[in-house]
Each structure stands twice: as structure tokens, then as C-alpha cells.
Design a protein around this motif. Structure first.
Motif, PDB file in Angstrom:
ATOM      1  N   ILE A   8       0.827  -1.205   0.000  1.00  0.00           N
ATOM      2  CA  ILE A   8       0.000   0.000   0.000  1.00  0.00           C
ATOM      3  C   ILE A   8       0.861   1.253   0.000  1.00  0.00           C
ATOM      4  CG2 ILE A   8      -1.681   1.330   1.349  1.00  0.00           C
ATOM      5  CD1 ILE A   8      -2.885  -1.430   2.184  1.00  0.00           C
ATOM      6  N   SER A   9       1.958   1.253   0.733  1.00  0.00           N
ATOM      7  CA  SER A   9       2.870   2.405   0.710  1.00  0.00           C
ATOM      8  C   SER A   9       3.402   2.655  -0.697  1.00  0.00           C
ATOM      9  CB  SER A   9       4.046   2.183   1.671  1.00  0.00           C
ATOM     10  OG  SER A   9       3.604   2.180   3.000  1.00  0.00           O
ATOM     11  N   ARG A  10       3.772   1.602  -1.385  1.00  0.00           N
ATOM     12  CA  ARG A  10       4.249   1.734  -2.767  1.00  0.00           C
ATOM     13  C   ARG A  10       3.119   2.188  -3.696  1.00  0.00           C
ATOM     14  NH1 ARG A  10       7.834  -3.814  -3.383  1.00  0.00           N
ATOM     15  NH2 ARG A  10       9.262  -3.365  -1.669  1.00  0.00           N
ATOM     16  N   TRP A  11       1.907   1.677  -3.472  1.00  0.00           N
ATOM     17  CA  TRP A  11       0.737   2.073  -4.259  1.00  0.00           C
ATOM     18  C   TRP A  11       0.495   3.578  -4.113  1.00  0.00           C
ATOM     19  CZ3 TRP A  11      -3.894   4.384  -3.244  1.00  0.00           C
ATOM     20  CH2 TRP A  11      -4.903   4.258  -4.205  1.00  0.00           C
ATOM     21  N   VAL A  12       0.586   4.082  -2.880  1.00  0.00           N
ATOM     22  CA  VAL A  12       0.391   5.516  -2.631  1.00  0.00           C
ATOM     23  C   VAL A  12       1.429   6.335  -3.393  1.00  0.00           C
ATOM     24  CG1 VAL A  12       0.506   7.342  -0.865  1.00  0.00           C
ATOM     25  CG2 VAL A  12      -0.790   5.242  -0.404  1.00  0.00           C
ATOM     26  N   GLU A  13       2.683   5.886  -3.394  1.00  0.00           N
ATOM     27  CA  GLU A  13       3.733   6.594  -4.145  1.00  0.00           C
ATOM     28  C   GLU A  13       3.364   6.671  -5.629  1.00  0.00           C
ATOM     29  OE1 GLU A  13       7.560   4.813  -3.426  1.00  0.00           O
ATOM     30  OE2 GLU A  13       7.352   5.038  -1.249  1.00  0.00           O
ATOM     31  N   ASP A  21      -0.305   3.802 -15.703  1.00  0.00           N
ATOM     32  CA  ASP A  21       0.378   2.562 -16.104  1.00  0.00           C
ATOM     33  C   ASP A  21       1.107   1.944 -14.913  1.00  0.00           C
ATOM     34  OD1 ASP A  21      -0.463   2.801 -18.757  1.00  0.00           O
ATOM     35  OD2 ASP A  21       1.303   3.965 -19.310  1.00  0.00           O
ATOM     36  N   GLU A  22       1.783   2.771 -14.137  1.00  0.00           N
ATOM     37  CA  GLU A  22       2.519   2.257 -12.976  1.00  0.00           C
ATOM     38  C   GLU A  22       1.560   1.700 -11.931  1.00  0.00           C
ATOM     39  OE1 GLU A  22       5.639   3.682  -9.490  1.00  0.00           O
ATOM     40  OE2 GLU A  22       5.273   5.022 -11.181  1.00  0.00           O
ATOM     41  N   ILE A  23       0.504   2.430 -11.655  1.00  0.00           N
ATOM     42  CA  ILE A  23      -0.418   1.971 -10.607  1.00  0.00           C
ATOM     43  C   ILE A  23      -1.134   0.686 -11.030  1.00  0.00           C
ATOM     44  CG2 ILE A  23      -2.544   3.251 -11.124  1.00  0.00           C
ATOM     45  CD1 ILE A  23      -2.461   4.003  -8.058  1.00  0.00           C
ATOM     46  N   ALA A  24      -1.415   0.526 -12.315  1.00  0.00           N
ATOM     47  CA  ALA A  24      -2.096  -0.682 -12.793  1.00  0.00           C
ATOM     48  C   ALA A  24      -1.280  -1.938 -12.519  1.00  0.00           C
ATOM     49  CB  ALA A  24      -2.401  -0.565 -14.283  1.00  0.00           C
ATOM     50  N   ILE A  75      -5.437  -1.836   5.148  1.00  0.00           N
ATOM     51  CA  ILE A  75      -6.414  -0.751   5.251  1.00  0.00           C
ATOM     52  C   ILE A  75      -5.647   0.567   5.238  1.00  0.00           C
ATOM     53  CG2 ILE A  75      -8.234   0.302   6.644  1.00  0.00           C
ATOM     54  CD1 ILE A  75      -8.512  -2.541   7.971  1.00  0.00           C
ATOM     55  N   LEU A  76      -6.057   1.450   4.361  1.00  0.00           N
ATOM     56  CA  LEU A  76      -5.443   2.767   4.216  1.00  0.00           C
ATOM     57  C   LEU A  76      -6.439   3.833   4.647  1.00  0.00           C
ATOM     58  CD1 LEU A  76      -3.360   4.836   3.049  1.00  0.00           C
ATOM     59  CD2 LEU A  76      -4.503   4.496   0.830  1.00  0.00           C
ATOM     60  N   GLU A  77      -6.078   4.614   5.659  1.00  0.00           N
ATOM     61  CA  GLU A  77      -6.825   5.818   6.011  1.00  0.00           C
ATOM     62  C   GLU A  77      -6.061   6.980   5.405  1.00  0.00           C
ATOM     63  OE1 GLU A  77      -9.040   5.175  10.228  1.00  0.00           O
ATOM     64  OE2 GLU A  77      -6.927   5.669  10.326  1.00  0.00           O
ATOM     65  N   TRP A  78      -6.765   7.836   4.661  1.00  0.00           N
ATOM     66  CA  TRP A  78      -6.079   8.895   3.930  1.00  0.00           C
ATOM     67  C   TRP A  78      -6.845  10.212   4.012  1.00  0.00           C
ATOM     68  CZ3 TRP A  78      -9.112  11.068   0.204  1.00  0.00           C
ATOM     69  CH2 TRP A  78     -10.160  10.302  -0.305  1.00  0.00           C
ATOM     70  N   LYS A  79      -6.139  11.265   3.646  1.00  0.00           N
ATOM     71  CA  LYS A  79      -6.753  12.568   3.456  1.00  0.00           C
ATOM     72  C   LYS A  79      -6.078  13.190   2.243  1.00  0.00           C
ATOM     73  CE  LYS A  79      -3.649  14.995   6.612  1.00  0.00           C
ATOM     74  NZ  LYS A  79      -3.554  15.808   7.823  1.00  0.00           N
ATOM     75  N   ASP A  80      -6.643  14.296   1.770  1.00  0.00           N
ATOM     76  CA  ASP A  80      -5.994  15.021   0.682  1.00  0.00           C
ATOM     77  C   ASP A  80      -5.786  16.470   1.113  1.00  0.00           C
ATOM     78  OD1 ASP A  80      -8.350  16.457   0.247  1.00  0.00           O
ATOM     79  OD2 ASP A  80      -8.744  15.583  -1.703  1.00  0.00           O
ATOM     80  N   PRO A  81      -5.027  17.240   0.353  1.00  0.00           N
ATOM     81  CA  PRO A  81      -4.735  18.605   0.761  1.00  0.00           C
ATOM     82  C   PRO A  81      -5.963  19.513   0.865  1.00  0.00           C
ATOM     83  CG  PRO A  81      -3.202  17.893  -0.938  1.00  0.00           C
ATOM     84  CD  PRO A  81      -4.265  16.849  -0.838  1.00  0.00           C
ATOM     85  N   LEU A  82      -7.081  19.110   0.251  1.00  0.00           N
ATOM     86  CA  LEU A  82      -8.291  19.935   0.284  1.00  0.00           C
ATOM     87  C   LEU A  82      -9.207  19.581   1.451  1.00  0.00           C
ATOM     88  CD1 LEU A  82      -9.082  19.926  -3.551  1.00  0.00           C
ATOM     89  CD2 LEU A  82      -7.878  21.678  -2.214  1.00  0.00           C
ATOM     90  N   GLY A  83      -8.822  18.579   2.234  1.00  0.00           N
ATOM     91  CA  GLY A  83      -9.588  18.221   3.420  1.00  0.00           C
ATOM     92  C   GLY A  83     -10.467  16.992   3.288  1.00  0.00           C
ATOM     93  N   GLY A  88      -9.512   2.956   2.375  1.00  0.00           N
ATOM     94  CA  GLY A  88      -9.521   1.915   1.369  1.00  0.00           C
ATOM     95  C   GLY A  88      -9.124   0.590   1.976  1.00  0.00           C
ATOM     96  N   PHE A  89      -9.767  -0.457   1.504  1.00  0.00           N
ATOM     97  CA  PHE A  89      -9.470  -1.820   1.926  1.00  0.00           C
ATOM     98  C   PHE A  89      -8.873  -2.552   0.736  1.00  0.00           C
ATOM     99  CE2 PHE A  89     -12.597  -0.158   4.718  1.00  0.00           C
ATOM    100  CZ  PHE A  89     -12.369  -0.749   5.949  1.00  0.00           C
ATOM    101  N   PHE A  90      -7.757  -3.223   0.945  1.00  0.00           N
ATOM    102  CA  PHE A  90      -7.015  -3.895  -0.117  1.00  0.00           C
ATOM    103  C   PHE A  90      -6.829  -5.365   0.258  1.00  0.00           C
ATOM    104  CE2 PHE A  90      -5.876   0.508  -0.136  1.00  0.00           C
ATOM    105  CZ  PHE A  90      -5.552   0.869  -1.437  1.00  0.00           C
ATOM    106  N   HIS A  91      -7.304  -6.273  -0.591  1.00  0.00           N
ATOM    107  CA  HIS A  91      -7.046  -7.693  -0.400  1.00  0.00           C
ATOM    108  C   HIS A  91      -5.856  -8.044  -1.290  1.00  0.00           C
ATOM    109  CE1 HIS A  91      -8.451 -12.121  -0.618  1.00  0.00           C
ATOM    110  NE2 HIS A  91      -7.548 -11.944   0.324  1.00  0.00           N
TER     111      HIS A  91
END
Length: 120
Positions: A8-13, A21-24, A75-83, A88-91
Motif C-alpha cells: 500500500i505504501s508503494r501504491w500511494v507513491e 500505467d505504474e499503478i495498474a 487498510i489505508l486511512e487517507w486525506k488530501d490537501p483539500l480536506g 480503502g481496503f485492499f485484499h
């Protein structure tokens, strides 16, 4: 074997680069990505296309708040710069994402990015 937290850390990057293409490459050929505000997307190529469309529509940045793991789930808890906030849940199966399910407020996202709001 890669742990879900690391994947997940790599996915976020990759997500933050805006490179569809990279994320796919993180997904199985028959993976499902279901952002619950939208219909499920099935298959690696369809997921790549979804990200290409999204990255061309809005500038998105994922700021990690927490990453948890339990067996082959992350499980990823996230936010973005706009608030906007979400999770996300990843199997993870054989070092690739088999299922991703995301929860976030689509109306807030559309408003923040000044995108059209569906009327139906």
C-alpha cells in the motif's frame, strides 16, 4: 512475499505520481476496484483506464494517515490537501491487489475540484 502495508505504501507513491500505467501494475489481471461511490471496475486494464481518466480530470494527492494490516488485508486511512478524507481496503493475493474497496464522499470531491455534479 510483500506485506500489505508495504504494498500500500508503494501504491500511494505511484498514485501520487499520477501514473496510471505504474499503478495498474499493482493489480491482478482480474482484480476488482470498487470505489463505493461508483460502479465496480473489473480487470487490470479497466482499472488502468479508470485511473488514467481520474488523473486527467483532477489533481489528486493521497496523504497517508494510517496503514493497517491483518493477514492478507491492508487498510489505508487517507486525506488530501483539500480536506477530503477516506479509507480503502485492499485484499492482497500473491503480492498483487485482488480487491480494492474505497469509501469517500463523492459530492465533496466533485465540489472541491469544481467538477459537474450529476443531477440524477
Amino acid at each position: 512475499m510483500i506485506r500489505p502495508k508495504e504494498l500500500i505504501s508503494r501504491w500511494v507513491e505511484a498514485f501520487n505520481k499520477g501514473d496510471a500505467d505504474e499503478i495498474a501494475e499493482f493489480y491482478h489481471a482480474d482484480a476488482v476496484n470498487h470505489q463505493v461511490a461508483n460502479e465496480p471496475i473489473v480487470g487490470k486494464e479497466a482499472i488502468r483506464q479508470m485511473f488514467a481518466q481520474e488523473f486527467s480530470t483532477a489533481e489528486m494527492t493521497c496523504i497517508v494517515e494510517n496503514i493497517f494490516e491483518d493477514g492478507d488485508w491492508g487498510i489505508l486511512e487517507w486525506k488530501d490537501p483539500l480536506g477530503l478524507r477516506g479509507c480503502g481496503f485492499f485484499h492482497i493475493v500473491d503480492d498483487k491487489i485482488k480487491l480494492q474497496r474505497g469509501y469517500w464522499d463523492k459530492l465533496s470531491f466533485l465540489r472541491q475540484h469544481k467538477l459537474p455534479i450529476p443531477t440524477e
